[in-house]
Design an enzyme around this catalytic site. Sequence first.
Site, PDB file in Angstrom:
ATOM      1  N   LYS A  71      45.478  86.385  41.439  1.00  0.00           N
ATOM      2  CA  LYS A  71      46.663  86.859  41.838  1.00  0.00           C
ATOM      3  C   LYS A  71      47.656  86.000  40.915  1.00  0.00           C
ATOM      4  CE  LYS A  71      48.747  84.419  45.513  1.00  0.00           C
ATOM      5  NZ  LYS A  71      49.911  84.103  45.164  1.00  0.00           N
ATOM      6  N   ASN A  72      47.411  84.707  40.922  1.00  0.00           N
ATOM      7  CA  ASN A  72      48.568  83.562  40.347  1.00  0.00           C
ATOM      8  C   ASN A  72      48.894  83.938  38.839  1.00  0.00           C
ATOM      9  OD1 ASN A  72      49.071  82.948  42.966  1.00  0.00           O
ATOM     10  ND2 ASN A  72      48.057  80.973  42.581  1.00  0.00           N
ATOM     11  N   CYS A 125      59.419  78.684  52.700  1.00  0.00           N
ATOM     12  CA  CYS A 125      57.830  79.081  52.703  1.00  0.00           C
ATOM     13  C   CYS A 125      57.493  77.902  53.658  1.00  0.00           C
ATOM     14  CB  CYS A 125      57.640  78.942  51.427  1.00  0.00           C
ATOM     15  SG  CYS A 125      55.689  78.896  51.441  1.00  0.00           S
ATOM     16  N   ARG A 143      59.975  73.988  48.730  1.00  0.00           N
ATOM     17  CA  ARG A 143      59.618  74.112  47.524  1.00  0.00           C
ATOM     18  C   ARG A 143      60.613  74.298  46.374  1.00  0.00           C
ATOM     19  NH1 ARG A 143      55.185  78.567  48.314  1.00  0.00           N
ATOM     20  NH2 ARG A 143      54.345  77.973  46.266  1.00  0.00           N
ATOM     21  N   ILE A 166      63.124  74.350  43.259  1.00  0.00           N
ATOM     22  CA  ILE A 166      62.994  74.987  41.657  1.00  0.00           C
ATOM     23  C   ILE A 166      63.911  74.147  40.618  1.00  0.00           C
ATOM     24  CG2 ILE A 166      62.163  77.263  42.446  1.00  0.00           C
ATOM     25  CD1 ILE A 166      65.199  77.853  41.551  1.00  0.00           C
ATOM     26  N   GLN A 182      63.115  71.738  38.609  1.00  0.00           N
ATOM     27  CA  GLN A 182      62.464  71.709  37.250  1.00  0.00           C
ATOM     28  C   GLN A 182      62.530  72.906  36.525  1.00  0.00           C
ATOM     29  OE1 GLN A 182      61.131  68.475  36.029  1.00  0.00           O
ATOM     30  NE2 GLN A 182      62.265  68.133  38.292  1.00  0.00           N
ATOM     31  N   ASP A 223      45.121  75.036  47.009  1.00  0.00           N
ATOM     32  CA  ASP A 223      45.389  76.313  47.790  1.00  0.00           C
ATOM     33  C   ASP A 223      43.822  76.705  48.336  1.00  0.00           C
ATOM     34  OD1 ASP A 223      46.963  78.231  45.197  1.00  0.00           O
ATOM     35  OD2 ASP A 223      47.664  77.216  46.657  1.00  0.00           O
ATOM     36  N   ARG A 250      48.358  89.866  50.722  1.00  0.00           N
ATOM     37  CA  ARG A 250      49.152  89.583  49.721  1.00  0.00           C
ATOM     38  C   ARG A 250      47.966  89.136  48.388  1.00  0.00           C
ATOM     39  NH1 ARG A 250      53.265  85.589  50.322  1.00  0.00           N
ATOM     40  NH2 ARG A 250      53.623  86.268  48.320  1.00  0.00           N
TER      41      ARG A 250
HETATM   42  C1  EPZ Z   1      52.098  77.681  42.538  1.00  0.00           C
HETATM   43  O1  EPZ Z   1      53.252  77.716  43.132  1.00  0.00           O
HETATM   44  C2  EPZ Z   1      51.089  78.776  43.197  1.00  0.00           C
HETATM   45  N1  EPZ Z   1      51.676  80.226  43.064  1.00  0.00           N
HETATM   46  C3  EPZ Z   1      50.634  78.458  44.569  1.00  0.00           C
HETATM   47  O2  EPZ Z   1      49.739  79.268  45.118  1.00  0.00           O
HETATM   48  C4  EPZ Z   1      50.117  76.929  44.515  1.00  0.00           C
HETATM   49  O3  EPZ Z   1      49.925  76.509  45.599  1.00  0.00           O
HETATM   50  C5  EPZ Z   1      51.059  76.235  43.748  1.00  0.00           C
HETATM   51  O4  EPZ Z   1      51.352  76.458  42.432  1.00  0.00           O
HETATM   52  C6  EPZ Z   1      50.452  74.495  43.521  1.00  0.00           C
HETATM   53  O5  EPZ Z   1      49.623  74.662  42.646  1.00  0.00           O
HETATM   54  C7  EPZ Z   1      51.689  80.742  42.139  1.00  0.00           C
HETATM   55  O6  EPZ Z   1      51.256  80.555  41.045  1.00  0.00           O
HETATM   56  C8  EPZ Z   1      52.258  82.162  42.249  1.00  0.00           C
HETATM   57  P1  EPZ Z   1      54.283  74.327  41.726  1.00  0.00           P
HETATM   58  P2  EPZ Z   1      54.355  77.118  42.484  1.00  0.00           P
HETATM   59  O7  EPZ Z   1      55.792  74.733  41.216  1.00  0.00           O
HETATM   60  O8  EPZ Z   1      54.587  77.150  41.044  1.00  0.00           O
HETATM   61  C9  EPZ Z   1      57.021  70.523  43.559  1.00  0.00           C
HETATM   62  C10 EPZ Z   1      48.989  80.854  46.851  1.00  0.00           C
HETATM   63  O9  EPZ Z   1      48.568  80.645  47.834  1.00  0.00           O
HETATM   64  N2  EPZ Z   1      58.066  71.231  42.503  1.00  0.00           N
HETATM   65  O10 EPZ Z   1      53.275  74.004  41.067  1.00  0.00           O
HETATM   66  O11 EPZ Z   1      55.886  77.548  43.242  1.00  0.00           O
HETATM   67  C11 EPZ Z   1      56.594  71.725  44.710  1.00  0.00           C
HETATM   68  O12 EPZ Z   1      57.664  71.297  45.836  1.00  0.00           O
HETATM   69  C12 EPZ Z   1      50.147  79.998  46.273  1.00  0.00           C
HETATM   70  O13 EPZ Z   1      48.388  81.455  45.843  1.00  0.00           O
HETATM   71  C13 EPZ Z   1      59.331  70.772  42.572  1.00  0.00           C
HETATM   72  O14 EPZ Z   1      59.384  69.548  43.163  1.00  0.00           O
HETATM   73  O15 EPZ Z   1      53.895  75.439  42.923  1.00  0.00           O
HETATM   74  C14 EPZ Z   1      55.288  71.025  44.791  1.00  0.00           C
HETATM   75  O16 EPZ Z   1      55.249  70.107  45.764  1.00  0.00           O
HETATM   76  C15 EPZ Z   1      50.621  79.132  47.278  1.00  0.00           C
HETATM   77  N3  EPZ Z   1      60.211  71.492  41.818  1.00  0.00           N
HETATM   78  C16 EPZ Z   1      54.670  70.869  43.564  1.00  0.00           C
HETATM   79  O17 EPZ Z   1      55.726  70.437  42.639  1.00  0.00           O
HETATM   80  C17 EPZ Z   1      60.086  72.330  41.135  1.00  0.00           C
HETATM   81  O18 EPZ Z   1      61.152  72.903  40.398  1.00  0.00           O
HETATM   82  C18 EPZ Z   1      53.674  71.968  42.866  1.00  0.00           C
HETATM   83  O19 EPZ Z   1      54.568  73.064  42.935  1.00  0.00           O
HETATM   84  C19 EPZ Z   1      58.903  72.909  41.277  1.00  0.00           C
HETATM   85  C20 EPZ Z   1      57.918  72.543  42.145  1.00  0.00           C
END
Ligand code: EPZ
Length: 429
Positions: A22-23, A117, A122, A124, A126, A305, A397
Site C-alpha cells: 500500500k505505502n 489523523c 503529523r 508536513i 519537512q 505500523d 484502506r
Molecule cells: C508513512 O507516513 C506511512 N504512510 C505510515 O503508514 C507510517 O506509519 C509512517 O510513514 C511512519 O513509518 C505512508 O507511507 C502512506 P513520516 P508519513 O513522515 O510519511 C514526523 C499506515 O498505516 N514528521 O515518516 O506521513 C511525523 O510527525 C501508515 O500504512 C514531521 O515532523 O510518516 C512522525 O512523527 C500510518 N514533519 C515522523 O516524522 C514532517 O514534515 C514520521 O513520519 C513529516 C513527518
Amino acid sequence: MEKLIVKGKTTLSGRVKISGSKNSAVALLPAAVMTSETACLENLPDITDVRTMIGILENLGMSIRRRGRDTLELTPGNLSKIAPCYELVKKMRASYYFMGSLLGRFGQAEVPIPGGCDLGPRPIDQHLKGFTALGAEINIEHGMIKLSAAKLTGARIYFDVVSIGATINLMLAASAAEGRTVLENVAKEPEIVDVANFLNAMGASIRGAGTDVIRIDGVKRFKGATHAVIPDRIEAGTYMMAAAATRGRVVVEDVIPKHLEAITAKIRETGAAVEVEPETITVDGTGPLKASDLKTFPYPGFPTDLQPPGMVLLTAAPGLSVITENVFDGRYNHVEELKRMGARIKVEGRTALVEGGVLLTGAPVTASDLRSGAALIIAALTADGESHVSAVEHIDRGYDHLEEKLTALGANIYRTADEDYSRQAGGAD
Ligand code: EPZ
C-alpha cells in the site's frame, strides 16, 4: 458502515499470498504523473487507498485502463489540472505526493492541507522546507497548499526528521529540478527504494535510495515504464503476528524476507519459530510464548505500523512486555479497545506496559485507524467468544481481501452492515 464479526478462539493455519505494498502504491500512482507517456504498474493491491488514488488521477485527466487483476495502464492524456479533487484528496493523507509530482511536472500544485489523523500530530514542515529549498514559492490559504516554481533548482537538503513522506515527495520534485539535489537524513524504507526504481525506469537519475543520502540529478523528460510494486511488508508482518498470537502455523508467500528482518527477529524473541525461505516465511506459534520488549524505529528498525499487531501478540505472551513507540506521539488508540477485551495494558506517554498471558474475551470494538483495526481483528481471533469490529472501512484502506485471506487460514469471520455505527470515519494513513 460495515463491521466484521469474528468468532474466537481460532488457531490460524495454512498459506497466505501477500499483496503489493500500500505505502508504495500510494506513492507510485502520483509518480506516474511525471511522464507524458504511458506507465504500467503491476502487483497493485486491491484496497480503498488505491481506488481513491485512481479516482484522483482520472479527475486530473489521466486515462487508466485495468489490465488484469492487479495491473493498471496509466496514460496522461490531457493531464493539465494542478489541483487534485478535494473530496477525494481529503480521504487520504498520501495525496500529499501530488505536491511533489505536480510541482515536478508542471511547476505548480494545489493540494489541501492533509487532514488530522488518529496517530497524533503529523506535520508536513519537512516537505515544505524541501520544496522551498528547490525554489518553490508556497502559499497556504483557505486550507490549501499552493506551490509554484518558475524553475526548480537542485539543492542540498538535510531533513530534521526522518520522514518517509518527505523523502519520497522531494525525490519526486528533485528528479525534475535543474542540477543536483542531495537529500540527507532520509528515510530508508523499502518503499523509498521502490519509488526511486520506478522513477529511474522512467528516466530519472536517483542514486542512494535506501541509504542515508540520496543524490538526484534532475532530468527534463520522463518516458513511460513498467514497474511491479514490491510486496507489502506491513501486511506480511500482520499475518506473521496473527499466526504467532493465535498459536498457529502460517506460511506468508511472495514476500521479501530482507524487508521483514526486524519482525522476524521480534517474533523469534517471543518464542515462536520462524523459518525463512527466499520468497516465503513460516511462523509457528504452537510452542510456548514469552514476554518481549518492543521499540519502534524508522527502517530497518521495528516498524511503527506493526506496533498495534505486535501489542496483541504480546498480550498472548506470559510476562511483562514494555512497548516504546518512538515514531508517533499518539499511536495507542487500540489500547482502550483491547482493554475492553480484557487486555491488561498501561500507557505512560510513549510507553505501554503489557501484562501478557491473558485470555481475551470477545467484545464490540471500534477501529480508529488502519493498523489499530488490524490489531483488533487479531485480538478477536485470539479471544474467547464473538467480537464485532466496527469502522472496518479503516481496515479496507490497506488490507487486500482481509476476510477471504483469514477465512482461508481457518478464521470464522464475516462482514455485515453496521446499523448502529454512526461516527463518520475520517481519513488517515
Ligand atoms: C508513512 O507516513 C506511512 N504512510 C505510515 O503508514 C507510517 O506509519 C509512517 O510513514 C511512519 O513509518 C505512508 O507511507 C502512506 P513520516 P508519513 O513522515 O510519511 C514526523 C499506515 O498505516 N514528521 O515518516 O506521513 C511525523 O510527525 C501508515 O500504512 C514531521 O515532523 O510518516 C512522525 O512523527 C500510518 N514533519 C515522523 O516524522 C514532517 O514534515 C514520521 O513520519 C513529516 C513527518
